[in-house]
Motif scaffolding. Sequence first.
Motif, PDB file in Angstrom:
ATOM      1  N   PRO A  30      30.986  93.775 -52.221  1.00  0.00           N
ATOM      2  CA  PRO A  30      30.264  92.237 -52.338  1.00  0.00           C
ATOM      3  C   PRO A  30      29.018  92.382 -52.635  1.00  0.00           C
ATOM      4  N   GLY A  31      28.516  91.531 -53.659  1.00  0.00           N
ATOM      5  CA  GLY A  31      27.000  91.505 -54.181  1.00  0.00           C
ATOM      6  C   GLY A  31      26.805  92.468 -55.051  1.00  0.00           C
ATOM      7  N   GLN A  32      27.729  93.120 -55.731  1.00  0.00           N
ATOM      8  CA  GLN A  32      27.708  94.150 -56.747  1.00  0.00           C
ATOM      9  C   GLN A  32      27.784  93.454 -57.974  1.00  0.00           C
ATOM     10  N   LYS A  33      26.833  93.825 -59.170  1.00  0.00           N
ATOM     11  CA  LYS A  33      27.287  93.293 -60.348  1.00  0.00           C
ATOM     12  C   LYS A  33      28.412  93.895 -61.072  1.00  0.00           C
ATOM     13  N   VAL A  34      29.326  92.994 -61.551  1.00  0.00           N
ATOM     14  CA  VAL A  34      30.568  93.668 -62.130  1.00  0.00           C
ATOM     15  C   VAL A  34      30.338  94.082 -63.677  1.00  0.00           C
ATOM     16  N   LEU A  64      34.509  86.084 -57.644  1.00  0.00           N
ATOM     17  CA  LEU A  64      33.453  86.485 -58.232  1.00  0.00           C
ATOM     18  C   LEU A  64      32.482  85.047 -58.305  1.00  0.00           C
ATOM     19  N   MET A  65      31.332  85.385 -58.393  1.00  0.00           N
ATOM     20  CA  MET A  65      30.022  84.191 -58.275  1.00  0.00           C
ATOM     21  C   MET A  65      29.228  84.618 -59.666  1.00  0.00           C
ATOM     22  N   THR A  66      29.133  83.665 -60.404  1.00  0.00           N
ATOM     23  CA  THR A  66      28.172  83.957 -61.590  1.00  0.00           C
ATOM     24  C   THR A  66      26.693  83.078 -61.286  1.00  0.00           C
ATOM     25  N   THR A  71      27.053  88.361 -62.902  1.00  0.00           N
ATOM     26  CA  THR A  71      28.334  88.013 -62.416  1.00  0.00           C
ATOM     27  C   THR A  71      28.628  88.918 -61.093  1.00  0.00           C
ATOM     28  N   PHE A  72      28.684  88.641 -59.825  1.00  0.00           N
ATOM     29  CA  PHE A  72      28.791  89.350 -58.841  1.00  0.00           C
ATOM     30  C   PHE A  72      29.877  89.262 -58.106  1.00  0.00           C
ATOM     31  N   ALA A  73      30.575  90.544 -57.448  1.00  0.00           N
ATOM     32  CA  ALA A  73      31.473  90.225 -56.747  1.00  0.00           C
ATOM     33  C   ALA A  73      31.367  89.436 -55.297  1.00  0.00           C
ATOM     34  N   ARG A  74      32.162  89.008 -54.844  1.00  0.00           N
ATOM     35  CA  ARG A  74      32.415  88.319 -53.550  1.00  0.00           C
ATOM     36  C   ARG A  74      33.205  88.996 -52.540  1.00  0.00           C
ATOM     37  N   ASP A  75      33.160  88.818 -51.241  1.00  0.00           N
ATOM     38  CA  ASP A  75      33.869  89.537 -50.116  1.00  0.00           C
ATOM     39  C   ASP A  75      35.521  89.157 -50.301  1.00  0.00           C
ATOM     40  N   PRO A  76      36.312  89.739 -50.733  1.00  0.00           N
ATOM     41  CA  PRO A  76      37.713  89.645 -51.053  1.00  0.00           C
ATOM     42  C   PRO A  76      38.362  88.907 -49.562  1.00  0.00           C
ATOM     43  N   ARG A  77      37.823  89.181 -48.563  1.00  0.00           N
ATOM     44  CA  ARG A  77      38.345  88.745 -47.326  1.00  0.00           C
ATOM     45  C   ARG A  77      38.048  87.292 -47.057  1.00  0.00           C
TER      46      ARG A  77
END
Length: 127
Positions: A30-34, A64-66, A71-77
């Motif tokens: 989470p928070g990492q750029k894809v 994801l959140m752009t 574009t960054f990952a979000r917490d899948p939970r």
Amino acid sequence: MTISEDDPRQPFEQVAASLRREIERGDITPGQKVGSVRELAARFHVSPTTIQRALRVLRDDELLMTTGRGTFARDPRQANRVATNAGGPSLTEVLRTLEHVTSQLSDLRSRVERLEAELPGAATENK
């Protein structure tokens, strides 16, 4: 990773599934750029348009959140909680499935028309 020609899913669906697995496994945190569209297109050996469609799927699924920075990952939970609370498939999932079925139907129609045109006597019957 390359896209499989044997996979019945569209290339953008294969890319989205691969990135989804990476997010859910924690390979992308989470928070990492894809990665940029260009980087992902090179990585998956597909067009930037295919990547944009895949990213849209994952944004719709709230994985994801752009922003203006990327574009960054979000917490899948958190995304799973939203999907679970919805009580069924999201409209996005239904529309994606419908698009896939429509594409398959169009391909089948083309194949049947080609086969019918090759049948003996087909040219005289269509006149």
